[in-house]
Design an enzyme around this catalytic site. Sequence first.
Site, PDB file in Angstrom:
ATOM      1  N   ASP A  30      -6.270  57.384  23.126  1.00  0.00           N
ATOM      2  CA  ASP A  30      -6.329  57.827  22.031  1.00  0.00           C
ATOM      3  C   ASP A  30      -7.674  58.216  21.581  1.00  0.00           C
ATOM      4  O   ASP A  30      -8.023  58.519  20.670  1.00  0.00           O
ATOM      5  CB  ASP A  30      -5.757  56.635  20.903  1.00  0.00           C
ATOM      6  CG  ASP A  30      -6.448  55.309  20.783  1.00  0.00           C
ATOM      7  OD1 ASP A  30      -7.542  55.232  21.397  1.00  0.00           O
ATOM      8  OD2 ASP A  30      -6.253  54.680  19.829  1.00  0.00           O
ATOM      9  N   ASP A  33     -22.894  38.748  10.018  1.00  0.00           N
ATOM     10  CA  ASP A  33     -23.608  40.125   9.406  1.00  0.00           C
ATOM     11  C   ASP A  33     -24.076  39.935   8.182  1.00  0.00           C
ATOM     12  O   ASP A  33     -23.722  39.145   7.191  1.00  0.00           O
ATOM     13  CB  ASP A  33     -22.291  41.124   9.353  1.00  0.00           C
ATOM     14  CG  ASP A  33     -22.717  42.489   8.800  1.00  0.00           C
ATOM     15  OD1 ASP A  33     -23.266  43.065   9.540  1.00  0.00           O
ATOM     16  OD2 ASP A  33     -22.373  42.771   7.691  1.00  0.00           O
ATOM     17  N   GLU A  69     -27.385  37.594  11.241  1.00  0.00           N
ATOM     18  CA  GLU A  69     -28.337  39.035  11.060  1.00  0.00           C
ATOM     19  C   GLU A  69     -29.162  38.878   9.664  1.00  0.00           C
ATOM     20  O   GLU A  69     -28.726  38.898   8.888  1.00  0.00           O
ATOM     21  CB  GLU A  69     -27.405  40.237  11.099  1.00  0.00           C
ATOM     22  CG  GLU A  69     -28.250  41.444  10.922  1.00  0.00           C
ATOM     23  CD  GLU A  69     -27.463  42.729  10.296  1.00  0.00           C
ATOM     24  OE1 GLU A  69     -27.910  43.775  10.551  1.00  0.00           O
ATOM     25  OE2 GLU A  69     -26.356  42.431   9.715  1.00  0.00           O
TER      26      GLU A  69
END
Length: 550
Positions: free
Chosen positions: A34, A209, A279
């Site tokens: 895909d 994150d 992070e």
Amino acid sequence: MSAKKTTVSTDKDWWRGAVIYQIYPRSFQDSTGDGSGDLNGITGRLEHAASLGVDAIWLSPFFKSPMADMGYDVSDYCDVDPIFGTLGDFDALVDKAHRLGLKVIIDQVISHTSDQHPWFKESRTSRDNPKADWYVWADPKPDGTAPNNWLSIFGGPGWEWDGVRRQYYMHNFLTSQPDLNFHNPEVQDAVLDTVKFWLERGVDGFRLDTVNFYFHDKHLRDNPPLDGSLKGGTADAPDTNPYGMQHHLYDKTQPENVAFLKRLRSLLDKYEARATVGEVGDGYRSLSTVAAYTTGNDKLNMCYTFDLLSPNFTADHIRNCVTAVETQCVDGWICWAFSNHDVMRHASRFTAEGDDPARIAKLALTVLSTLRGSICLYQGEELGLFEADLAFEDLRDPYGIRFWPAFKGRDGCRTPMVWDAGMPFAGFSTVKPWLPVPPAHAAVAIDRQDKQAGSVLSHYRQMLKLRKAHGALVDGDIAFLATNQDLLAFTRTKGEDTFLFVFNLTREPVQFAVPSGLDGISAFAVPGFNPDFDGKVVSLAGMDAFCGKL
């Protein structure tokens, strides 16, 4: 390109000095035709990661998401988005990784959700529903404007008006990425439950994150402007983005975050050999924030910052960053990187006109793998891939689309991995991929470099093997040597082993006199570099490296 099967380490400190290989799932390998990478594609290519000699892989988000920010807008923390596969596919990936001796780290994006997450859908229905206080809502000023001057990293105000609640909600990124309210204990409990879900499935750690964005100032005070006295470190945003004009005192890096990180650590400590890497995007404060989050052995295991993710590949800059960590972190730990999915590839950032790009790639890895700390490699850097130059119509990154053409965003470092130069789309997919495959990338595909002596890929394997073979390079002490030249010189020591590293990051030849305290040192082979050494003086060419061993 076979890899020896082994078992994954149960050492609780496996992360200390580990080499982590970041995989961007959408761009690693398409197994379904895909045009987009998926979990089964990663599973089929894990031997490559193992062949590098890394200790762990880090998977960027694969959770259910509208994909407004390429998966960093999560609508279900406990399921796989269909474009990547199923939970069963994830379990198979973890099982194979462990059989190959690889730890699995996954992205945990909990500072914000998608606006399609059921939590937010409920929260925005009224001011008195059970989740009304799960996000950061605030009344407008009397004139109808936003509650304060906070900005979004992706451009514009950090607030979006909601007509149903007749309030603003906070978003540090896209308007479709509302910020969770971590001041609410129920929110903390809910996100920790999602962490537990993946711990129970066998993941070995989490890359957190925007870990310093979890809490905001309860009083919603305005951020002051960033004045000249606070310059230094890394910028909070490109200079094309006004976000970098503020001193972000109140919209992130709040003191309450430390207590939450202790809660998180307490949960992970109930499981064997699990780890966290945070992070930290915090401008000039980044390294002091790392210290606050990693010292004491009761919060995060390690953090990484954007300090070495800059264009500054100089002896001064690297020495200053490492010295700051060594001074401030005491018993904390850092994870160094030169590239990731958010910045221009370092092969482009560090290469000047006239340079040999392959030599720069090898030199950068040699520097990185000899620093004290853990290190993170980003898929494709082991091939020396440079930043792809994409047309505007090819962009998918909302950040780049918003600030084009002054800032082209992050798509240039997110193009597909190149496996086979002779295959369509370099073996990544059988159909046109979601981002283009530059012909120059295909020319340095893995099949071209795999058995080629002196290739960038060969250098990565040899250098990581050297690092793993010597404990001094994994977690030994580091000490910088004074020099009156623009050289990066330091020792790494553990027990009876002492190594001397000297890097000339300029384009001019230089000489380095070995200090008297290192009398008797002998040259130690570093792949790809062979400077002259007469036992007392090292003669280095431009962009050169020397290693000696006592």
